[in-house]
Design a protein around this motif. Structure first.
Motif, PDB file in Angstrom:
ATOM      1  N   THR A 146      21.397   0.257  -5.140  1.00  0.00           N
ATOM      2  CA  THR A 146      20.773   0.151  -6.456  1.00  0.00           C
ATOM      3  C   THR A 146      19.790  -1.140  -6.406  1.00  0.00           C
ATOM      4  O   THR A 146      18.895  -0.990  -6.780  1.00  0.00           O
ATOM      5  CB  THR A 146      21.932   0.036  -7.410  1.00  0.00           C
ATOM      6  N   ALA A 147      20.404  -2.201  -5.898  1.00  0.00           N
ATOM      7  CA  ALA A 147      19.587  -3.239  -5.858  1.00  0.00           C
ATOM      8  C   ALA A 147      18.105  -3.065  -4.961  1.00  0.00           C
ATOM      9  O   ALA A 147      17.037  -3.264  -5.530  1.00  0.00           O
ATOM     10  CB  ALA A 147      19.911  -4.534  -5.124  1.00  0.00           C
ATOM     11  N   THR A 148      18.125  -2.340  -4.076  1.00  0.00           N
ATOM     12  CA  THR A 148      16.824  -2.084  -3.287  1.00  0.00           C
ATOM     13  C   THR A 148      15.988  -1.056  -3.864  1.00  0.00           C
ATOM     14  O   THR A 148      14.716  -1.392  -3.828  1.00  0.00           O
ATOM     15  CB  THR A 148      17.293  -1.345  -1.650  1.00  0.00           C
ATOM     16  N   ALA A 149      16.413  -0.168  -4.757  1.00  0.00           N
ATOM     17  CA  ALA A 149      15.546   0.687  -5.365  1.00  0.00           C
ATOM     18  C   ALA A 149      15.047   0.052  -6.462  1.00  0.00           C
ATOM     19  O   ALA A 149      13.908   0.050  -6.893  1.00  0.00           O
ATOM     20  CB  ALA A 149      16.617   1.730  -6.180  1.00  0.00           C
ATOM     21  N   LEU A 150      15.773  -0.781  -7.174  1.00  0.00           N
ATOM     22  CA  LEU A 150      15.223  -1.763  -8.410  1.00  0.00           C
ATOM     23  C   LEU A 150      14.103  -2.785  -7.914  1.00  0.00           C
ATOM     24  O   LEU A 150      13.094  -3.005  -8.363  1.00  0.00           O
ATOM     25  CB  LEU A 150      16.169  -2.619  -8.988  1.00  0.00           C
ATOM     26  N   PHE A 159       8.344  14.509  -0.426  1.00  0.00           N
ATOM     27  CA  PHE A 159       9.323  13.941   0.628  1.00  0.00           C
ATOM     28  C   PHE A 159      10.431  13.711  -0.153  1.00  0.00           C
ATOM     29  O   PHE A 159      10.689  13.228  -1.181  1.00  0.00           O
ATOM     30  CB  PHE A 159       8.534  13.001   1.387  1.00  0.00           C
ATOM     31  N   MET A 160      11.560  14.006   0.645  1.00  0.00           N
ATOM     32  CA  MET A 160      12.906  13.996   0.108  1.00  0.00           C
ATOM     33  C   MET A 160      13.809  12.946   1.272  1.00  0.00           C
ATOM     34  O   MET A 160      13.495  13.578   2.483  1.00  0.00           O
ATOM     35  CB  MET A 160      13.743  15.110  -0.154  1.00  0.00           C
ATOM     36  N   ASN A 161      14.240  11.952   0.804  1.00  0.00           N
ATOM     37  CA  ASN A 161      15.046  11.097   1.729  1.00  0.00           C
ATOM     38  C   ASN A 161      14.346  10.800   3.079  1.00  0.00           C
ATOM     39  O   ASN A 161      14.751  10.999   4.212  1.00  0.00           O
ATOM     40  CB  ASN A 161      16.520  11.788   2.261  1.00  0.00           C
ATOM     41  N   GLY A 162      13.073  10.403   2.979  1.00  0.00           N
ATOM     42  CA  GLY A 162      12.170  10.199   3.988  1.00  0.00           C
ATOM     43  C   GLY A 162      10.593   9.572   3.633  1.00  0.00           C
ATOM     44  O   GLY A 162      10.850   8.964   2.737  1.00  0.00           O
ATOM     45  N   CYS A 163       9.736  10.122   4.438  1.00  0.00           N
ATOM     46  CA  CYS A 163       8.490   9.601   4.203  1.00  0.00           C
ATOM     47  C   CYS A 163       7.376  10.488   4.132  1.00  0.00           C
ATOM     48  O   CYS A 163       7.609  11.636   4.502  1.00  0.00           O
ATOM     49  CB  CYS A 163       8.192   8.404   5.199  1.00  0.00           C
ATOM     50  N   GLY A 164       6.117  10.251   3.355  1.00  0.00           N
ATOM     51  CA  GLY A 164       5.066  11.054   3.414  1.00  0.00           C
ATOM     52  C   GLY A 164       4.052  10.156   3.622  1.00  0.00           C
ATOM     53  O   GLY A 164       3.965   8.940   3.149  1.00  0.00           O
ATOM     54  N   ALA A 165       2.990  10.490   4.200  1.00  0.00           N
ATOM     55  CA  ALA A 165       1.735  10.063   4.438  1.00  0.00           C
ATOM     56  C   ALA A 165       0.483  10.858   4.181  1.00  0.00           C
ATOM     57  O   ALA A 165       0.488  12.337   4.560  1.00  0.00           O
ATOM     58  CB  ALA A 165       1.624   9.331   5.949  1.00  0.00           C
ATOM     59  N   LYS A 169     -18.200   8.613  17.233  1.00  0.00           N
ATOM     60  CA  LYS A 169     -16.935   8.799  17.248  1.00  0.00           C
ATOM     61  C   LYS A 169     -16.283   9.153  15.800  1.00  0.00           C
ATOM     62  O   LYS A 169     -16.973   8.552  14.745  1.00  0.00           O
ATOM     63  CB  LYS A 169     -16.189   7.776  17.844  1.00  0.00           C
ATOM     64  N   SER A 170     -15.417  10.085  15.692  1.00  0.00           N
ATOM     65  CA  SER A 170     -14.935  10.620  14.235  1.00  0.00           C
ATOM     66  C   SER A 170     -14.081   9.343  13.606  1.00  0.00           C
ATOM     67  O   SER A 170     -13.406   8.627  14.326  1.00  0.00           O
ATOM     68  CB  SER A 170     -13.924  11.653  14.456  1.00  0.00           C
ATOM     69  N   PHE A 171     -13.980   9.185  12.149  1.00  0.00           N
ATOM     70  CA  PHE A 171     -13.221   8.129  11.546  1.00  0.00           C
ATOM     71  C   PHE A 171     -11.954   8.793  11.523  1.00  0.00           C
ATOM     72  O   PHE A 171     -11.924   9.981  10.793  1.00  0.00           O
ATOM     73  CB  PHE A 171     -14.023   7.618  10.344  1.00  0.00           C
ATOM     74  N   LYS A 172     -10.704   8.248  11.600  1.00  0.00           N
ATOM     75  CA  LYS A 172      -9.666   8.634  11.306  1.00  0.00           C
ATOM     76  C   LYS A 172      -8.700   7.614  10.605  1.00  0.00           C
ATOM     77  O   LYS A 172      -8.623   6.435  11.539  1.00  0.00           O
ATOM     78  CB  LYS A 172      -8.943   9.329  12.349  1.00  0.00           C
ATOM     79  N   GLY A 173      -7.847   7.767   9.706  1.00  0.00           N
ATOM     80  CA  GLY A 173      -7.217   6.447   9.293  1.00  0.00           C
ATOM     81  C   GLY A 173      -6.091   7.151   8.003  1.00  0.00           C
ATOM     82  O   GLY A 173      -6.554   8.055   7.532  1.00  0.00           O
ATOM     83  N   ILE A 174      -5.139   6.138   7.993  1.00  0.00           N
ATOM     84  CA  ILE A 174      -4.055   6.466   6.917  1.00  0.00           C
ATOM     85  C   ILE A 174      -4.632   5.973   5.500  1.00  0.00           C
ATOM     86  O   ILE A 174      -5.068   4.716   5.375  1.00  0.00           O
ATOM     87  CB  ILE A 174      -2.618   5.977   7.249  1.00  0.00           C
ATOM     88  N   VAL A 175      -4.593   6.618   4.516  1.00  0.00           N
ATOM     89  CA  VAL A 175      -5.011   5.958   3.152  1.00  0.00           C
ATOM     90  C   VAL A 175      -3.827   6.030   2.183  1.00  0.00           C
ATOM     91  O   VAL A 175      -4.126   5.307   1.212  1.00  0.00           O
ATOM     92  CB  VAL A 175      -6.079   7.166   2.539  1.00  0.00           C
ATOM     93  N   ALA A 176      -2.686   6.518   2.451  1.00  0.00           N
ATOM     94  CA  ALA A 176      -1.363   6.371   1.741  1.00  0.00           C
ATOM     95  C   ALA A 176      -0.401   6.698   2.304  1.00  0.00           C
ATOM     96  O   ALA A 176      -0.345   7.752   3.104  1.00  0.00           O
ATOM     97  CB  ALA A 176      -1.714   6.964   0.327  1.00  0.00           C
ATOM     98  N   SER A 177       0.677   6.077   2.220  1.00  0.00           N
ATOM     99  CA  SER A 177       2.055   6.342   2.815  1.00  0.00           C
ATOM    100  C   SER A 177       3.159   5.512   1.935  1.00  0.00           C
ATOM    101  O   SER A 177       2.952   4.433   1.709  1.00  0.00           O
ATOM    102  CB  SER A 177       2.039   6.001   4.517  1.00  0.00           C
ATOM    103  N   GLN A 178       4.362   6.187   2.169  1.00  0.00           N
ATOM    104  CA  GLN A 178       5.387   5.608   1.452  1.00  0.00           C
ATOM    105  C   GLN A 178       6.551   6.234   1.899  1.00  0.00           C
ATOM    106  O   GLN A 178       6.699   7.455   2.224  1.00  0.00           O
ATOM    107  CB  GLN A 178       5.224   5.578  -0.016  1.00  0.00           C
ATOM    108  N   CYS A 179       7.849   5.676   1.700  1.00  0.00           N
ATOM    109  CA  CYS A 179       9.349   6.007   2.112  1.00  0.00           C
ATOM    110  C   CYS A 179      10.356   6.114   0.994  1.00  0.00           C
ATOM    111  O   CYS A 179       9.968   4.798  -0.080  1.00  0.00           O
ATOM    112  CB  CYS A 179       9.773   5.339   3.193  1.00  0.00           C
ATOM    113  N   THR A 180      10.928   6.744   0.835  1.00  0.00           N
ATOM    114  CA  THR A 180      12.035   6.525  -0.208  1.00  0.00           C
ATOM    115  C   THR A 180      13.243   5.511   0.601  1.00  0.00           C
ATOM    116  O   THR A 180      13.208   5.359   1.780  1.00  0.00           O
ATOM    117  CB  THR A 180      13.015   7.843  -0.478  1.00  0.00           C
ATOM    118  N   ASP A 181      14.135   4.889  -0.090  1.00  0.00           N
ATOM    119  CA  ASP A 181      14.892   3.953   0.312  1.00  0.00           C
ATOM    120  C   ASP A 181      16.010   4.911   1.055  1.00  0.00           C
ATOM    121  O   ASP A 181      16.265   5.936   0.799  1.00  0.00           O
ATOM    122  CB  ASP A 181      15.647   3.360  -0.964  1.00  0.00           C
TER     123      ASP A 181
END
Length: 140
Positions: A15-19, A79-85, A128-140
């Motif tokens: 709970t504290a981590t989520a807050l 995403f559920m109980n994990g991460c998305g990017a 050379k092609s450009f490739k990069g992460i523009v957003a990523s996040q995980c649940t607790d």
């Protein structure tokens, strides 16, 4: 520490981590956390809305769309109980999920395929092609 005290401490810590992490929402009775990444093409850039630690996928999606802020926003990753990017490769988006941030980002980059020109060729304007992460996040 007894098992019940460990469980109570785990609930308090989660709970504290989520807050503290800034995720809007709480876990449901099954302890599932949901997140979403919404994206809108703005021509020369991307508008992005990211949510995590929601009690249901519908709220996570709706708030990601709100955070994205444009009518053409679309939820690209759930995403559920994990991460998305989300990865950008030469102006096209690709997405991935995973158990942790590194896996989600690796999957998003892998979804964009191999570099079409892995070696710079000294012919014309080959680049050379450009490739990069523009957003990523995980649940607790």
């Amino acid at each position: 520490m007894s098992l019940s005290r460990k469980a109570a401490f785990g609930v308090l810590a989660a709970t504290a981590t989520a807050l503290i992490s800034g995720g809007a929402g709480t876990a449901n009775a099954a302890w599932d956390y949901y997140g979403a990444i919404a994206v809108a093409d703005r021509g020369d850039s991307w508008a992005i809305g990211v949510t995590w630690n929601y009690e249901d996928q519908g709220r996570a999606d709706a708030d990601a769309l709100d955070e994205c802020g444009y009518r053409n926003c679309v939820v690209q990753v759930r995403f559920m109980n994990g991460c998305g990017a989300v990865a950008d490769r030469d102006g096209r988006l690709f997405w991935g999920t995973g158990r942790n941030l590194a896996e989600a980002e690796r999957n998003a980059l892998a979804a964009s395929g191999p570099d079409p020109n892995p070696f710079l060729v000294s012919v014309g304007s080959a680049q050379k092609s450009f490739k990069g992460i523009v957003a990523s996040q995980c649940t607790d």
